[in-house]
Design a protein around this motif. Structure first.
Motif, mmCIF file in Angstrom:
data_model
loop_
_atom_site.group_PDB
_atom_site.id
_atom_site.type_symbol
_atom_site.label_atom_id
_atom_site.label_comp_id
_atom_site.label_asym_id
_atom_site.label_seq_id
_atom_site.Cartn_x
_atom_site.Cartn_y
_atom_site.Cartn_z
ATOM 1 N N UNK A 296 7.536 19.547 1.986
ATOM 2 C CA UNK A 296 6.786 18.286 1.891
ATOM 3 C C UNK A 296 5.335 18.462 2.326
ATOM 4 N N UNK A 297 5.076 19.349 3.287
ATOM 5 C CA UNK A 297 3.693 19.564 3.716
ATOM 6 C C UNK A 297 2.869 20.147 2.573
ATOM 7 N N UNK B 274 4.101 12.567 3.715
ATOM 8 C CA UNK B 274 3.987 12.430 5.167
ATOM 9 C C UNK B 274 5.240 11.803 5.768
ATOM 10 N N UNK B 275 5.852 10.876 5.052
ATOM 11 C CA UNK B 275 7.081 10.241 5.538
ATOM 12 C C UNK B 275 8.219 11.255 5.578
ATOM 13 N N UNK B 276 8.334 12.052 4.518
ATOM 14 C CA UNK B 276 9.363 13.096 4.481
ATOM 15 C C UNK B 276 9.152 14.075 5.630
ATOM 16 N N UNK B 277 7.913 14.476 5.850
ATOM 17 C CA UNK B 277 7.596 15.408 6.935
ATOM 18 C C UNK B 277 7.964 14.825 8.294
ATOM 19 N N UNK C 137 -1.122 10.888 8.511
ATOM 20 C CA UNK C 137 -1.163 11.526 7.197
ATOM 21 C C UNK C 137 -0.738 10.598 6.067
ATOM 22 N N UNK C 138 -0.010 9.546 6.380
ATOM 23 C CA UNK C 138 0.275 8.550 5.331
ATOM 24 C C UNK C 138 -1.015 7.915 4.839
ATOM 25 N N UNK C 139 -1.928 7.640 5.753
ATOM 26 C CA UNK C 139 -3.211 7.044 5.393
ATOM 27 C C UNK C 139 -4.070 8.031 4.616
ATOM 28 N N UNK C 140 -4.065 9.294 5.032
ATOM 29 C CA UNK C 140 -4.865 10.310 4.352
ATOM 30 C C UNK C 140 -4.415 10.458 2.912
ATOM 31 N N UNK C 141 -3.124 10.502 2.680
ATOM 32 C CA UNK C 141 -2.631 10.635 1.316
ATOM 33 C C UNK C 141 -2.930 9.420 0.468
ATOM 34 N N UNK C 142 -2.807 8.233 1.047
ATOM 35 C CA UNK C 142 -3.049 7.005 0.299
ATOM 36 C C UNK C 142 -4.510 6.881 -0.089
ATOM 37 N N UNK C 143 -5.410 7.213 0.843
ATOM 38 C CA UNK C 143 -6.838 7.105 0.542
ATOM 39 C C UNK C 143 -7.236 8.049 -0.566
#
Length: 450
Positions: A319-320, A275-278, A387-393
């Motif tokens: 990245x997506x 998400x950061x890269x995106x 999306x950073x939160x979605x990936x981490x969870x």
């Protein structure tokens, strides 16, 4: 796979999938580089020319939904050679159709089949590569977008050597690939095969929140690539006065940059959160689209802006899809890929129509580039904020939910409740806690981020 290292079979399937993706994307993009030549013969307007190049994009995009679900069920070993072989038919039909606008639209509709192979290759590559290498592998597979660059560079040149030559060359290449794929592509042994109906699987994939979040981001990243791939030759010819061949060559350079930076986006996503890269990539696109909206001179300002936009869009696309592989259940990768890929392709269908309509009304492309800037900025903010939160969870799994539930009472036992003595209902809760320890641990359901 041995440990976390991809096997030789994984690399073989990746190579074949990328080659097939490249060829079918070349076939998918046969019309766009020749649109200006067709216009000289058929005298199409700007809107009609935009529709001609957009129809294959629309069909190829929507077709990824059922093709992705069929790949989940029947595997890439069947779907890749079958789709490649069927694409030969509309490629050859372009020969008699090139003298009629209506016939070109009809054949372009079926030519969209070539754009569906993306939804075949992603689940194949995703199943063969371990998570630590998946982003880079999907980025390498995404280099098959280079078929757009190859088409932009070679198709006009082949066409000027012989009006039927590009169609015959691609038909022969697709036939050869279909034979090779039938013998050399293998689905990973033990891959999960869904047994539910196609409609049920698509409905289940559509109910995942991340499906639509990723679709929106991919519509900006990959949609921008497709839109530029099919409309950039027209834009350069109309606004900067380039010849069709020169415009096609420059558009091929744009596509080549996206091809190079897509695996870089996947590689970065393996090391930094996707998400950061995106977010960074789309932020760059937003800035440069704003600059391009002021109609800078072609050399060097516009050239630099367009090439850097290509780098940002390519990075975002890679990245997506690294994020897709992280948050999607393995049995549903094909179905989710189909929906996300379809939305991404639709993101490439709309801009050519908008650009053609805006130019017809205002004799300028500035509004179109400002719309791209607005969308890219919105995607940048959402990718970084949500999306950073979605990936981490998803990566952490259910542990956070269990830790936040009533588990601490089980670990501490009844002592904290009985120690204060008769002070209200505390002893009552203490006597019940040991009798239902399992309930304390399992009462918090695992909702996950999906």
């Amino acid at each position: 796979m041995t440990g976390d290292r991809p096997s030789a079979a994984a690399w073989r399937n990746l190579t074949l999938a990328t080659a097939g993706f490249t060829l079918t994307f070349w076939a998918w993009n046969l019309v766009a580089p020749l649109a200006a030549d067709f216009d000289d013969r058929l005298h199409m307007g700007a809107s009609a020319q935009s529709l001609l190049v957009a129809v294959p994009v629309l069909v190829g995009s929507l077709g990824r939904v059922p093709v992705g679900a069929l790949t989940d069920r029947y595997g890439a070993r069947l779907m890749f050679p079958l789709t490649s072989a069927l694409t030969i038919i509309p490629v050859l039909l372009l020969i008699p159709a090139k003298s009629s606008y209506a016939a070109l639209l009809v054949v372009g509709f079926f030519l969209g089949l070539g754009g569906t192979t993306f939804a075949i290759g992603v689940p194949l590559v995703n199943s063969w590569f371990p998570p630590a290498h998946r982003g880079a592998a999907l980025g390498v597979f995404g280099m098959g977008m280079g078929g757009v660059a190859l088409s932009g560079f070679f198709t006009p040149r082949l066409y000027h050597r012989g009006g039927n030559l590009p169609f015959l060359v691609i038909a022969i290449a697709l036939a050869a690939y279909a034979v090779l794929a039938a013998f050399l592509i293998n689905d990973r042994p033990g891959r999960p095969v869904p047994t539910t109906r196609l409609a049920t699987r698509l409905t289940q994939a559509a109910r995942l929140r991340v499906t639509w979040e990723l679709s929106a981001l991919y519509a900006i990243g990959f949609g921008g690539i497709v839109a530029f791939g099919v409309y950039l030759p027209t834009y350069l010819k109309t606004w900067y006065g380039l010849s069709p061949t020169d415009a096609g060559t420059r558009a091929a350079g744009f596509a080549l940059v996206t091809v190079v930076f897509r695996p870089l986006g996947g590689w970065l996503a393996d090391r930094v959160h996707p998400a950061v890269v995106t977010a960074w990539a789309l932020g760059l696109v937003a800035l440069l689209a704003t600059v391009q909206s002021f109609d800078p001179v072609l050399a060097p300002t516009a050239t630099v802006c367009l090439l850097l936009m290509a780098a940002g869009l390519g990075t975002a696309s890679g990245s997506v899809f690294a994020l897709v592989s992280r948050v999607t259940p393995q049995p549903q990768v094909g179905s989710v890929t189909g929906i996300v890929g379809a939305t991404g392709g639709l993101g490439g269908f709309v801009p050519p129509l908008v650009m053609g309509a805006v130019y017809s009304a205002k004799s300028s492309y500035s509004i179109g580039f400002m719309l791209l800037s607005d969308l890219a900025l919105a995607g940048c903010v959402y990718a970084y904020g949500r999306m950073r939160t979605a990936g981490t969870e998803t990566a952490q799994g259910p542990a956070p939910h269990t830790a936040q539930g009533p588990a601490p009472h089980t670990a501490q036992g009844p002592a904290p409740h009985t120690a204060p003595g008769p002070q209200g209902p505390a002893p009552h809760r203490g006597t019940q806690a040991p009798g239902n320890p399992a309930g304390s641990t399992t009462s918090a359901p695992d909702h996950g981020s999906r």
